[in-house]
Design a protein around this motif. Sequence first.
Motif, PDB file in Angstrom:
ATOM      1  N   LEU A  39      53.022  38.722 -40.812  1.00 39.75           N
ATOM      2  CA  LEU A  39      53.196  37.439 -40.144  1.00 39.75           C
ATOM      3  C   LEU A  39      54.516  36.789 -40.533  1.00 39.75           C
ATOM      4  O   LEU A  39      55.181  36.162 -39.700  1.00 39.75           O
ATOM      5  N   SER A  40      54.921  36.946 -41.789  1.00 35.61           N
ATOM      6  CA  SER A  40      56.182  36.344 -42.228  1.00 35.61           C
ATOM      7  C   SER A  40      57.369  36.931 -41.469  1.00 35.61           C
ATOM      8  O   SER A  40      58.320  36.214 -41.116  1.00 35.61           O
ATOM      9  N   ASP A  41      57.312  38.253 -41.182  1.00 31.88           N
ATOM     10  CA  ASP A  41      58.394  38.871 -40.423  1.00 31.88           C
ATOM     11  C   ASP A  41      58.382  38.404 -38.971  1.00 31.88           C
ATOM     12  O   ASP A  41      59.443  38.181 -38.367  1.00 31.88           O
ATOM     13  N   ILE A  42      57.202  38.252 -38.396  1.00 33.42           N
ATOM     14  CA  ILE A  42      57.109  37.784 -37.014  1.00 33.42           C
ATOM     15  C   ILE A  42      57.646  36.365 -36.898  1.00 33.42           C
ATOM     16  O   ILE A  42      58.367  36.028 -35.955  1.00 33.42           O
ATOM     17  N   GLU A  43      57.313  35.532 -37.885  1.00 33.58           N
ATOM     18  CA  GLU A  43      57.797  34.148 -37.841  1.00 33.58           C
ATOM     19  C   GLU A  43      59.313  34.082 -37.953  1.00 33.58           C
ATOM     20  O   GLU A  43      59.960  33.225 -37.343  1.00 33.58           O
ATOM     21  N   ARG A  44      59.908  34.987 -38.737  1.00 34.00           N
ATOM     22  CA  ARG A  44      61.370  34.998 -38.825  1.00 34.00           C
ATOM     23  C   ARG A  44      62.005  35.375 -37.495  1.00 34.00           C
ATOM     24  O   ARG A  44      63.104  34.923 -37.180  1.00 34.00           O
ATOM     25  N   LEU A  45      61.325  36.213 -36.709  1.00 31.38           N
ATOM     26  CA  LEU A  45      61.859  36.565 -35.397  1.00 31.38           C
ATOM     27  C   LEU A  45      62.005  35.336 -34.506  1.00 31.38           C
ATOM     28  O   LEU A  45      62.898  35.267 -33.668  1.00 31.38           O
ATOM     29  N   PHE A  46      61.115  34.357 -34.708  1.00 38.19           N
ATOM     30  CA  PHE A  46      61.134  33.158 -33.880  1.00 38.19           C
ATOM     31  C   PHE A  46      61.821  31.988 -34.577  1.00 38.19           C
ATOM     32  O   PHE A  46      61.689  30.842 -34.146  1.00 38.19           O
ATOM     33  N   GLY A  47      62.515  32.276 -35.661  1.00 39.50           N
ATOM     34  CA  GLY A  47      63.298  31.247 -36.323  1.00 39.50           C
ATOM     35  C   GLY A  47      62.499  30.268 -37.141  1.00 39.50           C
ATOM     36  O   GLY A  47      62.983  29.185 -37.468  1.00 39.50           O
ATOM     37  N   ARG A  48      61.252  30.625 -37.477  1.00 32.37           N
ATOM     38  CA  ARG A  48      60.463  29.728 -38.314  1.00 32.37           C
ATOM     39  C   ARG A  48      60.770  29.992 -39.784  1.00 32.37           C
ATOM     40  O   ARG A  48      61.024  31.125 -40.172  1.00 32.37           O
ATOM     41  N   SER A  49      60.672  28.953 -40.586  1.00 29.33           N
ATOM     42  CA  SER A  49      60.961  29.110 -42.014  1.00 29.33           C
ATOM     43  C   SER A  49      59.743  29.644 -42.737  1.00 29.33           C
ATOM     44  O   SER A  49      58.632  29.574 -42.229  1.00 29.33           O
TER      45      SER A  49
END
Length: 621
Positions: A611-621
């Motif tokens: 999930l952390s990698d997916i969130e980085r794809l969308f620019g989330r911290s």
Amino acid sequence: MAQANPNIGEERPVIRQLDDAAINRIAAGEVVERPASAVKELVENAIDAGATRIAIDIADGGKTLIRVTDDGCGIAAEDLPLALSRHATSKIDGSDLLNIHTFGFRGEALPSLGAVGRLTITSRVPGADAAQVHVAGGKMDAVKPAALRAGTVVELRDLFYATPARLKFMRTDRAEGQAITDIVKRLAMAEPSVTFALRDVSGGGEGRVTFRADRENGDLFDALHARLARVIGREFAENALQIDASRDGIRLYGYAALPTYSRGAAVAQYLFVNGRPVRDKMLTGALRAAYFDFLSRDRHPAAALFIDCDPTLVDVNVHPAKSEVRFRDPGVARGLIVSSLRHALAEAGHRASSTVANATLGAMRPEPAPSAPARVYQMDRPSPTARTAAYRAQAPGFAELANDYSGSIVEPTPVAQVAEVQEQPQAQDLPLGAARGQVHENYIIAQTADGMVIVDQHAAHERLVYEKLKTQMAENGVAAQALLIPEIVELSEGDCARLMAVADDLTRLGLTIEPFGGSAIAVRETPAILGEVDARAMILDILDELADQGESQMVQARIEAILSRVACHGSIRSGRRMRAEEMNALLREMEATPHSGQCNHGRPTYVELKLSDIERLFGRS
């Protein structure tokens, strides 16, 4: 037409005793093939001397300079001339050539290097002054005092200057430098408690460090794992399985990568016997056999394996460069490698390489805007109630789309739907999570506790069916079909003996052969699953494998190829829409089945995204 005696002239040849210089140059041709060979000999000497820090400096690919500095026990001043004499060594006394505990033992390296280059040795033993000796082209100068804090410095300049013809066969500086780096890395893997530093000082000055591996701390496996991560790469270390097994006085330990972490060539296979790097056909064949059922022919496993045994069980004096070994009982070593690796791969279960997910994320990573840096958003994840309210606030018809799309889960009854909702929290905590949907009627989307999993339903089910078929075959044996008329195959005496030595193994696979007088054999039964086969061609192919690799897996390969095709046709097809319970059942079976993380060709059956990698794809911290 060639002459009758092309190597003998008209005069009667006279036998001569060669001088020491010629003898050493001939020996150098065997021991020192290229600059990397010289580095290997000198670094091994440093390890034998008990060094904890070894620095290697090279220039022009080792052609003009090789300097090895260590902090080992050193060489006494009175022993320096003897160290440059042929067959003089401190490592054995000559009474037992099979009980060898060191890298070197022949006493040929230093005099050979001094015969073809300009060699300078500076050394100091504790409690004495340092001394230095120089030899060029086989001519030795007198020993003289020198300045050195401790250890030994061996400097070799102008390699092969005394044999200029050898220089014509050298490759480019870059290629020779790469060969030296490879040698140093292999030696560094076997000695995690030693610091290695390799510098290229071409052009003078401090040069640049091309490889460095600091001493590792911890127990055997912690230190080895850290050293392999430094030498081979962190991806290998993350996707490697720990190996530790013993049999009949031989211990095997190290790390072997998952099948999904495979290479296009055999460039990541490192084998060591009693700490000595070797390139042995029998050992590499055993490694290939262990992965035989998990990789296609164009893929190769990655591993760093170490075999430790009593020195009397292995002969290291069978090759000039000591790169090949001969075991007293090669079958024990081979069987230990195959069984240990297959056991470790089975225990890995459905685990697949993390590099698959990294490649997936790399393909999905958006390109940053060229004008301004991307904004980073931080937001809480909405609850299910909030998502439903958001759907209803959209344009008319949008809320219905939440449950009406081509990849939605099709529920047979409301009862099943309620049961699934109750089981989902528990299923999410399982390794492959709970099924959430199906896209393109081929890929299952599952939610895990900390991410998501995408499963190729056809490849996954094909592997499951294949494993079941193999289990059934192992339990019931391979059915054999008797030939109405046995096929007689004429062979040479050597081929006949080689084939009959593996007759029992072939019988277990459904291929029954018997001696038929002289050097002929009779093929009486063939595996029924193969149907009609050309028995003679099969026998010849088996002999080719035996001659090349010392073993044959051709019959087993053909049988398992049939099983693989049966599994392919009997598995869930692409394009089939699956129900929720079917998808979850497939996930649970994958978790319980060994080797389900890769298909029959070594490709991954699923990809896990955190999930952390997916969130980085969308620019989330």
